[in-house]
Design a protein around this motif. Structure first.
Motif, PDB file in Angstrom:
ATOM      1  N   VAL A  51      -6.425 -52.497  -7.837  1.00  0.00           N
ATOM      2  CA  VAL A  51      -5.959 -53.641  -8.625  1.00  0.00           C
ATOM      3  C   VAL A  51      -6.325 -54.944  -7.930  1.00  0.00           C
ATOM      4  O   VAL A  51      -6.810 -55.890  -8.564  1.00  0.00           O
ATOM      5  CB  VAL A  51      -4.438 -53.551  -8.864  1.00  0.00           C
ATOM      6  N   ALA A  52      -6.104 -55.024  -6.621  1.00  0.00           N
ATOM      7  CA  ALA A  52      -6.430 -56.245  -5.881  1.00  0.00           C
ATOM      8  C   ALA A  52      -7.922 -56.546  -5.949  1.00  0.00           C
ATOM      9  O   ALA A  52      -8.332 -57.694  -6.155  1.00  0.00           O
ATOM     10  CB  ALA A  52      -5.977 -56.115  -4.427  1.00  0.00           C
ATOM     11  N   ARG A  53      -8.733 -55.527  -5.790  1.00  0.00           N
ATOM     12  CA  ARG A  53     -10.189 -55.728  -5.837  1.00  0.00           C
ATOM     13  C   ARG A  53     -10.633 -56.220  -7.214  1.00  0.00           C
ATOM     14  O   ARG A  53     -11.443 -57.145  -7.330  1.00  0.00           O
ATOM     15  CB  ARG A  53     -10.909 -54.426  -5.483  1.00  0.00           C
ATOM     16  N   GLU A  54     -10.086 -55.631  -8.265  1.00  0.00           N
ATOM     17  CA  GLU A  54     -10.467 -56.029  -9.620  1.00  0.00           C
ATOM     18  C   GLU A  54     -10.042 -57.469  -9.900  1.00  0.00           C
ATOM     19  O   GLU A  54     -10.792 -58.250 -10.497  1.00  0.00           O
ATOM     20  CB  GLU A  54      -9.843 -55.091 -10.641  1.00  0.00           C
ATOM     21  N   MET A  55      -8.837 -57.850  -9.475  1.00  0.00           N
ATOM     22  CA  MET A  55      -8.370 -59.205  -9.730  1.00  0.00           C
ATOM     23  C   MET A  55      -9.143 -60.227  -8.903  1.00  0.00           C
ATOM     24  O   MET A  55      -9.419 -61.338  -9.367  1.00  0.00           O
ATOM     25  CB  MET A  55      -6.878 -59.296  -9.444  1.00  0.00           C
ATOM     26  N   ALA A  56      -9.520 -59.876  -7.678  1.00  0.00           N
ATOM     27  CA  ALA A  56     -10.345 -60.771  -6.872  1.00  0.00           C
ATOM     28  C   ALA A  56     -11.707 -60.984  -7.526  1.00  0.00           C
ATOM     29  O   ALA A  56     -12.249 -62.098  -7.519  1.00  0.00           O
ATOM     30  CB  ALA A  56     -10.512 -60.203  -5.464  1.00  0.00           C
ATOM     31  N   ARG A  57     -12.246 -59.924  -8.103  1.00  0.00           N
ATOM     32  CA  ARG A  57     -13.528 -60.041  -8.808  1.00  0.00           C
ATOM     33  C   ARG A  57     -13.379 -60.865 -10.082  1.00  0.00           C
ATOM     34  O   ARG A  57     -14.186 -61.759 -10.364  1.00  0.00           O
ATOM     35  CB  ARG A  57     -14.046 -58.637  -9.161  1.00  0.00           C
ATOM     36  N   ARG A  58     -12.318 -60.588 -10.849  1.00  0.00           N
ATOM     37  CA  ARG A  58     -12.118 -61.260 -12.127  1.00  0.00           C
ATOM     38  C   ARG A  58     -11.886 -62.754 -11.946  1.00  0.00           C
ATOM     39  O   ARG A  58     -12.407 -63.574 -12.697  1.00  0.00           O
ATOM     40  CB  ARG A  58     -10.930 -60.649 -12.866  1.00  0.00           C
ATOM     41  N   TYR A  59     -11.099 -63.117 -10.941  1.00  0.00           N
ATOM     42  CA  TYR A  59     -10.755 -64.521 -10.720  1.00  0.00           C
ATOM     43  C   TYR A  59     -11.696 -65.214  -9.732  1.00  0.00           C
ATOM     44  O   TYR A  59     -11.586 -66.414  -9.532  1.00  0.00           O
ATOM     45  CB  TYR A  59      -9.325 -64.622 -10.186  1.00  0.00           C
ATOM     46  N   ARG A  60     -12.570 -64.459  -9.130  1.00  0.00           N
ATOM     47  CA  ARG A  60     -13.439 -64.963  -8.054  1.00  0.00           C
ATOM     48  C   ARG A  60     -12.613 -65.749  -7.036  1.00  0.00           C
ATOM     49  O   ARG A  60     -12.846 -66.924  -6.749  1.00  0.00           O
ATOM     50  CB  ARG A  60     -14.578 -65.822  -8.609  1.00  0.00           C
ATOM     51  N   CYS A  61     -11.610 -65.052  -6.511  1.00  0.00           N
ATOM     52  CA  CYS A  61     -10.703 -65.664  -5.548  1.00  0.00           C
ATOM     53  C   CYS A  61     -10.328 -64.618  -4.512  1.00  0.00           C
ATOM     54  O   CYS A  61     -10.726 -63.457  -4.602  1.00  0.00           O
ATOM     55  CB  CYS A  61      -9.443 -66.173  -6.254  1.00  0.00           C
ATOM     56  N   VAL A  62      -9.559 -65.041  -3.525  1.00  0.00           N
ATOM     57  CA  VAL A  62      -9.009 -64.128  -2.523  1.00  0.00           C
ATOM     58  C   VAL A  62      -7.626 -63.695  -2.998  1.00  0.00           C
ATOM     59  O   VAL A  62      -6.817 -64.532  -3.415  1.00  0.00           O
ATOM     60  CB  VAL A  62      -8.923 -64.806  -1.147  1.00  0.00           C
TER      61      VAL A  62
END
Length: 296
Positions: A188-199
């Motif tokens: 989940v963390a990896r997908e959200m970091a990719r989706r938002y282009r954030c840390v």
């Protein structure tokens, strides 16, 4: 592969040296926005943590009715008194004041002590509207869940935004059930970091750090005492202070969770497994930063 955040990781990802910082401006300027009449002290924890982490200048922006008292509690900070709505929360018209202040800071920490709601959603969207390659942003508490429909806007900051959710906040941000987050926090963390282009710094007994490029890191805090009121406010401040000093957001996030977790472990030994307060963490931050304290 998931990297472990430990001393070896810290040595491989050093913080920028402050040797060339000739004055407090050289150590970075942090603006912390949040609080309300109901939770006037949250910004004290966040602001002091930013200074303890080495930031040079601090501004705290909160509702006018609590600003003076907060300024007395944190005399090192410049205070910005903001208009409040009928519920004692930061009013929408505060955005006009804050936009100019944000342009003059190195790091914005937005969210500690704020309440989720439509007003917060609109305020956060307004304050994220102007990306700046020289500024990093930490979205914490209500401000990060307000970003649930702002993926494209966050992405425009090109990796300079850090979101710090616990599992419940991540569930709301991602539109998932909390059980789904707990079942696969790294995914989940990896997908959200990719989706938002954030840390993403997904907090828990085992904290997951995910980067926009797909990197995954994990810190095993193992400290139930950190699950206490104000603990997240301290973590957000440490993170903001390290970013203001010039650390890349992912590096700052890794160091912040290590400092926060290590301070918690020390207090667990000194005071007890539970019962220490979030403010007890603050004085340990510089000692840990400078290697003057043994960690468990």
């Amino acid at each position: 592969m998931t990297a472990r955040i430990d001393r070896s990781w810290l040595e491989a990802h050093p913080l920028p040296s402050l040797d060339d910082a000739q004055d407090k401006d050289g150590r970075g300027r942090v603006l912390v926005v949040g609080g309300a009449e109901f939770v006037p002290g949250a910004l004290r924890l966040t602001g002091e943590a930013a200074l303890r982490a080495g930031a040079g200048k601090l501004q705290l922006a909160t509702v006018g009715s609590t600003a003076t008292a907060l300024g007395v509690l944190v005399p090192e900070a410049a205070m910005i008194a903001l208009p409040a709505d009928e519920n004692g929360e930061i009013a929408l018209e505060a955005a006009d004041i804050l936009v100019e202040r944000i342009r003059r800071c190195d790091t914005l920490v937005l969210g500690p002590g704020m309440t989720a709601g439509e007003r917060t959603d609109v305020l956060v969207a307004r304050l994220l509207a102007e990306p700046d390659a020289a500024r990093s942003i930490v979205l914490d508490a209500a401000a990060l869940t307000s970003a649930r429909d702002l993926a494209a806007q966050v992405a425009r900051h090109d990796g300079r935004v850090v979101l710090t959710p616990h599992h419940g906040e991540m569930a709301r941000l991602a539109g998932l059930d909390i059980g789904q987050v707990k079942a696969d926090p790294e995914g989940v963390a990896r997908e959200m970091a990719r989706r938002y282009r954030c840390v993403i710094l997904l907090k828990g007994g085992s904290t997951v750090l995910a980067t926009p490029e797909g990197g995954l890191h994990r810190f095993e805090a193992g400290c139930i005492g950190l699950a206490t009121s104000g603990s997240g406010d301290v973590l957000a401040g440490i993170l903001g202070g390290l970013c203001a000093r010039g650390a890349r957001p992912a590096t700052a996030a890794g160091w912040a969770c290590w400092l926060h977790g290590s301070a918690g472990r020390i207090l667990s030994e000194r005071i007890g497994t539970v019962g220490f307060l979030a403010r007890d963490l603050l004085e340990l931050i510089p000692q840990l930063l400078h290697g003057k304290m043994r960690t468990p």
